[in-house]
Write a protein that holds these residues in place. Sequence first.
Motif, PDB file in Angstrom:
ATOM      1  N   PHE A  77       0.221  11.931  10.519  1.00 15.00           N
ATOM      2  CA  PHE A  77      -0.009  13.370  10.456  1.00 15.00           C
ATOM      3  C   PHE A  77       0.635  14.090  11.633  1.00 15.00           C
ATOM      4  CE2 PHE A  77      -3.888  12.325   7.803  1.00 15.00           C
ATOM      5  CZ  PHE A  77      -3.337  12.836   6.633  1.00 15.00           C
ATOM      6  N   GLY A  78       0.843  13.369  12.735  1.00 12.73           N
ATOM      7  CA  GLY A  78       1.503  13.962  13.897  1.00 12.73           C
ATOM      8  C   GLY A  78       3.012  14.002  13.782  1.00 12.73           C
ATOM      9  N   GLY A  79       3.559  13.482  12.692  1.00 13.54           N
ATOM     10  CA  GLY A  79       5.005  13.557  12.477  1.00 13.54           C
ATOM     11  C   GLY A  79       5.728  12.232  12.535  1.00 13.54           C
ATOM     12  N   SER A  80       5.033  11.167  12.939  1.00 14.99           N
ATOM     13  CA  SER A  80       5.654   9.844  13.018  1.00 14.99           C
ATOM     14  C   SER A  80       5.086   8.957  11.913  1.00 14.99           C
ATOM     15  CB  SER A  80       5.388   9.206  14.394  1.00 14.99           C
ATOM     16  OG  SER A  80       5.919   7.910  14.458  1.00 14.99           O
ATOM     17  N   ASN A  81       5.799   8.865  10.792  1.00 14.47           N
ATOM     18  CA  ASN A  81       5.323   8.130   9.634  1.00 14.47           C
ATOM     19  C   ASN A  81       5.203   6.646   9.933  1.00 14.47           C
ATOM     20  OD1 ASN A  81       4.582   7.338   7.087  1.00 14.47           O
ATOM     21  ND2 ASN A  81       6.578   7.693   6.149  1.00 14.47           N
ATOM     22  N   GLN A  82       3.973   6.130   9.815  1.00 10.92           N
ATOM     23  CA  GLN A  82       3.722   4.715  10.102  1.00 10.92           C
ATOM     24  C   GLN A  82       3.594   3.873   8.834  1.00 10.92           C
ATOM     25  OE1 GLN A  82       3.581   3.569  13.430  1.00 10.92           O
ATOM     26  NE2 GLN A  82       4.345   5.659  13.723  1.00 10.92           N
ATOM     27  N   PHE A  83       3.647   4.513   7.670  1.00  5.57           N
ATOM     28  CA  PHE A  83       3.474   3.789   6.418  1.00  5.57           C
ATOM     29  C   PHE A  83       4.787   3.220   5.884  1.00  5.57           C
ATOM     30  CE2 PHE A  83      -0.337   6.271   6.742  1.00  5.57           C
ATOM     31  CZ  PHE A  83      -1.311   5.437   6.199  1.00  5.57           C
ATOM     32  N   ILE A  84       5.833   3.336   6.668  1.00 12.80           N
ATOM     33  CA  ILE A  84       7.090   2.683   6.313  1.00 12.80           C
ATOM     34  C   ILE A  84       7.134   1.254   6.851  1.00 12.80           C
ATOM     35  CG2 ILE A  84       8.335   4.868   6.221  1.00 12.80           C
ATOM     36  CD1 ILE A  84       9.410   4.282   9.017  1.00 12.80           C
ATOM     37  N   TYR A  85       6.118   0.901   7.656  1.00 11.97           N
ATOM     38  CA  TYR A  85       6.061  -0.437   8.244  1.00 11.97           C
ATOM     39  C   TYR A  85       5.137  -1.324   7.427  1.00 11.97           C
ATOM     40  CZ  TYR A  85       7.996   2.107  12.221  1.00 11.97           C
ATOM     41  OH  TYR A  85       8.777   2.897  13.022  1.00 11.97           O
ATOM     42  N   ILE A  86       5.534  -2.571   7.264  1.00 11.02           N
ATOM     43  CA  ILE A  86       4.735  -3.525   6.494  1.00 11.02           C
ATOM     44  C   ILE A  86       3.423  -3.837   7.197  1.00 11.02           C
ATOM     45  CG2 ILE A  86       5.794  -5.550   7.592  1.00 11.02           C
ATOM     46  CD1 ILE A  86       4.741  -5.161   3.890  1.00 11.02           C
ATOM     47  N   GLN A  87       3.390  -3.687   8.537  1.00  7.69           N
ATOM     48  CA  GLN A  87       2.158  -3.985   9.280  1.00  7.69           C
ATOM     49  C   GLN A  87       1.010  -3.064   8.870  1.00  7.69           C
ATOM     50  OE1 GLN A  87       5.163  -3.607  10.525  1.00  7.69           O
ATOM     51  NE2 GLN A  87       5.576  -4.951  12.275  1.00  7.69           N
ATOM     52  N   THR A  88       1.342  -1.784   8.608  1.00 10.18           N
ATOM     53  CA  THR A  88       0.304  -0.835   8.192  1.00 10.18           C
ATOM     54  C   THR A  88      -0.332  -1.268   6.875  1.00 10.18           C
ATOM     55  OG1 THR A  88       1.507   0.965   9.281  1.00 10.18           O
ATOM     56  CG2 THR A  88      -0.188   1.578   7.677  1.00 10.18           C
ATOM     57  N   TRP A  89       0.472  -1.668   5.926  1.00 12.55           N
ATOM     58  CA  TRP A  89      -0.038  -2.103   4.627  1.00 12.55           C
ATOM     59  C   TRP A  89      -0.800  -3.426   4.747  1.00 12.55           C
ATOM     60  CZ3 TRP A  89      -0.217   1.443   1.076  1.00 12.55           C
ATOM     61  CH2 TRP A  89       0.688   2.505   1.136  1.00 12.55           C
ATOM     62  N   PHE A  90      -0.421  -4.252   5.704  1.00 14.81           N
ATOM     63  CA  PHE A  90      -1.168  -5.485   5.938  1.00 14.81           C
ATOM     64  C   PHE A  90      -2.584  -5.164   6.390  1.00 14.81           C
ATOM     65  CE2 PHE A  90      -2.708  -8.652   8.982  1.00 14.81           C
ATOM     66  CZ  PHE A  90      -2.695  -9.792   8.201  1.00 14.81           C
ATOM     67  N   PHE A  91      -2.716  -4.208   7.324  1.00 10.70           N
ATOM     68  CA  PHE A  91      -4.044  -3.831   7.795  1.00 10.70           C
ATOM     69  C   PHE A  91      -4.867  -3.205   6.661  1.00 10.70           C
ATOM     70  CE2 PHE A  91      -2.060  -3.730  12.139  1.00 10.70           C
ATOM     71  CZ  PHE A  91      -2.866  -4.710  12.687  1.00 10.70           C
ATOM     72  N   ILE A  92      -4.232  -2.450   5.759  1.00  9.34           N
ATOM     73  CA  ILE A  92      -4.941  -1.853   4.627  1.00  9.34           C
ATOM     74  C   ILE A  92      -5.494  -2.939   3.712  1.00  9.34           C
ATOM     75  CG2 ILE A  92      -4.651  -0.463   2.541  1.00  9.34           C
ATOM     76  CD1 ILE A  92      -2.672   1.270   4.089  1.00  9.34           C
ATOM     77  N   VAL A  93      -4.680  -3.971   3.444  1.00  4.96           N
ATOM     78  CA  VAL A  93      -5.144  -5.083   2.594  1.00  4.96           C
ATOM     79  C   VAL A  93      -6.317  -5.802   3.246  1.00  4.96           C
ATOM     80  CG1 VAL A  93      -4.490  -7.319   1.620  1.00  4.96           C
ATOM     81  CG2 VAL A  93      -2.902  -5.394   1.487  1.00  4.96           C
ATOM     82  N   VAL A  94      -6.244  -6.007   4.563  1.00  4.39           N
ATOM     83  CA  VAL A  94      -7.339  -6.669   5.280  1.00  4.39           C
ATOM     84  C   VAL A  94      -8.621  -5.850   5.171  1.00  4.39           C
ATOM     85  CG1 VAL A  94      -8.159  -7.423   7.537  1.00  4.39           C
ATOM     86  CG2 VAL A  94      -5.800  -7.878   6.867  1.00  4.39           C
ATOM     87  N   VAL A  95      -8.505  -4.525   5.303  1.00  2.00           N
ATOM     88  CA  VAL A  95      -9.679  -3.653   5.174  1.00  2.00           C
ATOM     89  C   VAL A  95     -10.319  -3.807   3.801  1.00  2.00           C
ATOM     90  CG1 VAL A  95     -10.439  -1.251   5.029  1.00  2.00           C
ATOM     91  CG2 VAL A  95      -8.923  -1.960   6.876  1.00  2.00           C
ATOM     92  N   ILE A  96      -9.506  -3.796   2.741  1.00  2.00           N
ATOM     93  CA  ILE A  96     -10.034  -3.890   1.380  1.00  2.00           C
ATOM     94  C   ILE A  96     -10.732  -5.234   1.158  1.00  2.00           C
ATOM     95  CG2 ILE A  96      -9.408  -3.973  -1.063  1.00  2.00           C
ATOM     96  CD1 ILE A  96      -7.133  -2.027  -0.407  1.00  2.00           C
ATOM     97  N   VAL A  97     -10.075  -6.335   1.553  1.00  2.00           N
ATOM     98  CA  VAL A  97     -10.649  -7.663   1.343  1.00  2.00           C
ATOM     99  C   VAL A  97     -11.948  -7.825   2.127  1.00  2.00           C
ATOM    100  CG1 VAL A  97     -10.289 -10.138   1.697  1.00  2.00           C
ATOM    101  CG2 VAL A  97      -8.418  -8.721   0.828  1.00  2.00           C
ATOM    102  N   CYS A  98     -11.933  -7.429   3.394  1.00  3.72           N
ATOM    103  CA  CYS A  98     -13.131  -7.587   4.230  1.00  3.72           C
ATOM    104  C   CYS A  98     -14.289  -6.734   3.723  1.00  3.72           C
ATOM    105  CB  CYS A  98     -12.813  -7.223   5.679  1.00  3.72           C
ATOM    106  SG  CYS A  98     -11.695  -8.376   6.512  1.00  3.72           S
ATOM    107  N   CYS A  99     -13.996  -5.510   3.272  1.00  5.50           N
ATOM    108  CA  CYS A  99     -15.057  -4.633   2.761  1.00  5.50           C
ATOM    109  C   CYS A  99     -15.691  -5.210   1.507  1.00  5.50           C
ATOM    110  CB  CYS A  99     -14.495  -3.243   2.475  1.00  5.50           C
ATOM    111  SG  CYS A  99     -14.187  -2.253   3.947  1.00  5.50           S
ATOM    112  N   LEU A 100     -14.874  -5.782   0.616  1.00  9.02           N
ATOM    113  CA  LEU A 100     -15.412  -6.382  -0.603  1.00  9.02           C
ATOM    114  C   LEU A 100     -16.327  -7.562  -0.290  1.00  9.02           C
ATOM    115  CD1 LEU A 100     -12.280  -6.273  -2.951  1.00  9.02           C
ATOM    116  CD2 LEU A 100     -14.313  -4.821  -3.045  1.00  9.02           C
TER     117      LEU A 100
END
Length: 268
Positions: free
Chosen positions: A145-168
């Motif tokens: 949101f501050g102007g530096s897109n971090q969702f172009i990196y695979i690391q961001t999506w890795f952390f998202i997958v970890v969040v989903i799996v751990c929450c389930l």
Amino acid sequence: MITMILGEVANFAAYAFAPAVLVTPLGALSIIFSAVLAHFVLKEKLHMFGVVGCILCVVGSVGIVLHAPKEREIDSIDEIWHLATEPGFIVYSCVAVVSVLFLIFWVAERSGHRKMLVYIAICSTMGSLTVISVKAVAIALKLSFGGSNQFIYIQTWFFIVVVIVCCLVQLNYLNKALDSFNTAVVSPVYYVMFTILTIFANMIMYKDSFSRNATQIATQLCGFVTIVAGTFLLHKTRDMGNEPPLPDDEICLDGGSVRPDRLSQSSS
């Protein structure tokens, strides 16, 4: 339900601006608001021990806030990934995952329904990894949101997958714990174990404890112990002062009540 969702969104956003050592223990404040609202809205009497429990939670929360560590400046998801791939946190993550798998596939199948700590240990261990990953995703959103897109990196999506799996996994075994054991016991024990493991994981990854002196660490520990005491007191004595319903054998058809011994006397 809407307010609950908004609360979770606000809690998620808090991890982007404050250290997990500060955000996680303050979750006990929801218990205070629940107790106070139940007193006025649901007419559930808040007795003296409940008031003392609320005061302890407030005092502990103030101590934690006043001696919280400064948030570490994060400029990119690569920096978080570098911290997450250091030997110390890799060892913690491996131990946590192996422990959870052992508890799920070996211990839970045999004694999970009889030992409350099995389910709670699974939830708490996965919860510590969830908080680390949630904080990474929250920081990525803030930077994006501050102007530096971090969702172009695979690391961001890795952390998202970890969040989903751990929450389930957390939701599944927390529900099992609540189905099998008393909520008044599960909630404080889960809060304590989850908070301890989360703070421990955060200290290993961000190393924020090394920038504080012994007095600050001791004060924050005292604040956490105070919150734990207040939480336990609230849960343990929450039904005190509320009159239990009459047993079936004491209820008459006309709405009154009579004791079984009087029934036997009248029949004789």
